[in-house]
Design a protein around this motif. Structure first.
Motif, short mmCIF file in Angstrom:
data_model
loop_
_atom_site.label_atom_id
_atom_site.label_comp_id
_atom_site.label_asym_id
_atom_site.label_seq_id
_atom_site.Cartn_x
_atom_site.Cartn_y
_atom_site.Cartn_z
N ALA A 100 -9.92 -1.52 4.88
CA ALA A 100 -10.50 -0.69 5.95
C ALA A 100 -11.42 -1.54 6.83
CB ALA A 100 -11.26 0.47 5.34
N ALA A 101 -12.22 -2.39 6.18
CA ALA A 101 -13.13 -3.26 6.95
C ALA A 101 -12.34 -4.23 7.83
CB ALA A 101 -14.05 -4.02 6.00
N ARG A 102 -11.24 -4.75 7.29
CA ARG A 102 -10.43 -5.70 8.08
C ARG A 102 -9.73 -4.97 9.24
NH1 ARG A 102 -9.28 -11.09 6.56
NH2 ARG A 102 -10.99 -10.71 5.13
N CYS A 103 -9.29 -3.75 9.00
CA CYS A 103 -8.69 -2.95 10.09
C CYS A 103 -9.72 -2.69 11.18
CB CYS A 103 -8.15 -1.63 9.56
SG CYS A 103 -6.64 -1.79 8.61
N ARG A 104 -10.95 -2.42 10.75
CA ARG A 104 -12.02 -2.17 11.72
C ARG A 104 -12.25 -3.43 12.55
NH1 ARG A 104 -15.66 2.05 11.63
NH2 ARG A 104 -15.10 2.68 9.53
N GLN A 105 -12.30 -4.56 11.86
CA GLN A 105 -12.53 -5.84 12.54
C GLN A 105 -11.44 -6.13 13.58
OE1 GLN A 105 -12.82 -9.09 9.68
NE2 GLN A 105 -12.10 -10.53 11.24
N HIS A 106 -10.18 -5.89 13.20
CA HIS A 106 -9.06 -6.18 14.10
C HIS A 106 -8.72 -5.00 15.02
CE1 HIS A 106 -8.18 -9.97 12.23
NE2 HIS A 106 -7.78 -9.46 11.09
N GLN A 107 -9.42 -3.89 14.84
CA GLN A 107 -9.11 -2.65 15.58
C GLN A 107 -7.65 -2.26 15.42
OE1 GLN A 107 -10.60 -3.06 19.59
NE2 GLN A 107 -12.67 -2.72 18.85
N MET A 108 -7.24 -2.25 14.16
CA MET A 108 -5.86 -1.87 13.83
C MET A 108 -5.82 -0.49 13.20
SD MET A 108 -4.50 -5.25 11.99
CE MET A 108 -2.88 -5.77 12.50
N MET A 109 -4.76 0.23 13.48
CA MET A 109 -4.54 1.52 12.84
C MET A 109 -3.77 1.29 11.53
SD MET A 109 -3.65 3.80 16.16
CE MET A 109 -3.52 2.58 17.43
N ALA A 110 -3.77 2.33 10.69
CA ALA A 110 -3.20 2.14 9.36
C ALA A 110 -2.28 3.29 8.96
CB ALA A 110 -4.31 2.00 8.33
N ASN A 111 -1.18 2.91 8.33
CA ASN A 111 -0.34 3.86 7.58
C ASN A 111 -0.52 3.51 6.10
OD1 ASN A 111 3.31 4.20 7.17
ND2 ASN A 111 1.65 5.46 6.39
N ILE A 112 -1.25 4.37 5.42
CA ILE A 112 -1.53 4.14 3.99
C ILE A 112 -0.42 4.79 3.18
CG2 ILE A 112 -3.17 4.49 2.11
CD1 ILE A 112 -5.39 4.79 4.19
N GLU A 113 0.43 3.98 2.59
CA GLU A 113 1.47 4.55 1.73
C GLU A 113 0.92 4.69 0.32
OE1 GLU A 113 5.39 2.67 1.32
OE2 GLU A 113 5.68 3.99 -0.41
N ILE A 114 0.85 5.92 -0.14
CA ILE A 114 0.37 6.19 -1.49
C ILE A 114 1.54 5.93 -2.45
CG2 ILE A 114 -0.68 7.92 -3.01
CD1 ILE A 114 -1.52 9.44 -0.37
N LYS A 115 1.37 4.92 -3.26
CA LYS A 115 2.47 4.44 -4.12
C LYS A 115 1.97 4.48 -5.56
CE LYS A 115 5.84 1.57 -2.67
NZ LYS A 115 7.01 2.02 -1.89
N PRO A 116 1.87 5.67 -6.16
CA PRO A 116 1.20 5.79 -7.45
C PRO A 116 1.97 5.07 -8.56
CG PRO A 116 1.57 7.94 -6.43
CD PRO A 116 2.38 6.95 -5.67
N THR A 117 1.21 4.53 -9.51
CA THR A 117 1.80 4.09 -10.76
C THR A 117 2.45 5.32 -11.39
OG1 THR A 117 0.02 2.50 -11.00
CG2 THR A 117 1.27 3.02 -13.00
N THR A 118 3.60 5.13 -12.03
CA THR A 118 4.33 6.26 -12.61
C THR A 118 3.37 7.16 -13.42
OG1 THR A 118 6.24 4.84 -12.72
CG2 THR A 118 6.33 6.84 -14.05
N GLY A 119 3.41 8.43 -13.11
CA GLY A 119 2.61 9.39 -13.88
C GLY A 119 1.23 9.67 -13.31
N THR A 120 0.87 9.02 -12.20
CA THR A 120 -0.49 9.21 -11.66
C THR A 120 -0.48 9.79 -10.24
OG1 THR A 120 -0.66 7.01 -10.67
CG2 THR A 120 -1.27 7.19 -12.99
N GLY A 121 0.62 10.44 -9.86
CA GLY A 121 0.76 10.90 -8.48
C GLY A 121 -0.38 11.76 -7.96
#
Ligand code: G3P
Ligand code: MG
Length: 245
Positions: A100-121
């Motif tokens: 998040a801090a690096r995105c702020r620094q570069h002024q980049m937007m983000a697509n956060i893909e939630i990729k849970p370890t099996t069983g932790t969705g």
């Protein structure tokens, strides 16, 4: 929703030009002028949110075993860059907070893909949504996405105002019920699932469309021509931020 995201998204930070899902990859994405990145997140055993695509460490680090079974102290010792090339040796697995801090620094937007370890969705969806709301304060809201419906449901319950996209690697005829139930703003599809009429159908339902992983500029142009909103690419040099159909 007002859709603030650009047409081109750098897959896993820097596509194939850097070790995926690292801070170095984000810097490479920024170097090529990209204004949005996609990356994959999961939880350590002690609940830290960090970036990694696979359940296990072997492919993209010098660690081994299920990453989500390790505490953050142990994951911190892993080299996530050396597998890619000597120049990236010593690159760490990044925390979502560092990203998040690096995105702020570069002024980049983000697509956060939630990729849970099996069983932790559900737990992963909930914790990631809460953290994303905090960490992206004052920036364009990150777009949350997941193949795991339970993770998206938990994200929706925890932070309904963060935009969500349903990821599908195979076509589902119940896409409309799913996206309605999750109040998704977008659908994120393997580009091979699309033809012109499916694009029209999805657009008519009011959904934005992101496609992955499109590495052929001609294919990218065709998809944009059909009305696709976002191209997620590994070829961040050839399919640059100014790419158009
Ligand atoms: O979010 C788009 C894309 O990253 C989904 O597939 O396996 O590359 O995470 P994958
Ligand atoms: Mg991904």
């Amino acid at each position: 929703m007002n859709w603030p995201y650009p047409r081109i998204v750098a897959h896993r930070g820097g596509g194939k030009l850097a070790p995926e899902n690292t801070l170095a990859a984000i810097d490479v994405g920024a170097h090529y002028g990209h204004t949005m990145i996609e990356f994959d997140v999961k939880l350590s055993k002690d609940g830290q949110i960090f970036l990694l695509h696979d359940d296990t460490l072997e492919r993209t680090s010098n660690g081994w075993g299920v990453a989500g079974a390790l505490a953050w102290d142990d994951l911190l010792k892993v080299d996530a860059g050396g597998w890619y090339g000597g120049a990236f040796k010593g690159e760490k697995l990044p925390l979502l907070s560092e990203v998040a801090a690096r995105c702020r620094q570069h002024q980049m937007m983000a697509n956060i893909e939630i990729k849970p370890t099996t069983g932790t969705g559900p737990e992963t969806g909930r914790v990631v949504a809460l953290a994303a709301r905090e960490l992206w304060q004052g920036m364009t809201a990150p777009l949350l996405s997941s193949f795991e419906i339970d993770a998206l449901k938990a994200a929706q319950a925890a932070v309904p105002e963060l935009p969500r996209g349903l990821l599908l690697d195979e076509w589902r005829d119940d896409w409309r019920d799913l996206t309605d139930g999750l109040a998704c703003v977008s659908i994120h599809l393997n580009h091979r699932l699309l033809d012109k009429s499916r694009v029209s159908e999805l657009k008519a339902a009011g959904l934005r469309i992101l496609v992955y992983t499109v590495n052929d500029p001609q294919r990218a142009a065709t998809l944009l021509g059909w009305g696709v909103d976002c191209i997620c690419t590994d070829r961040i040099d050839e399919i640059g931020p100014d790419f158009s159909a």
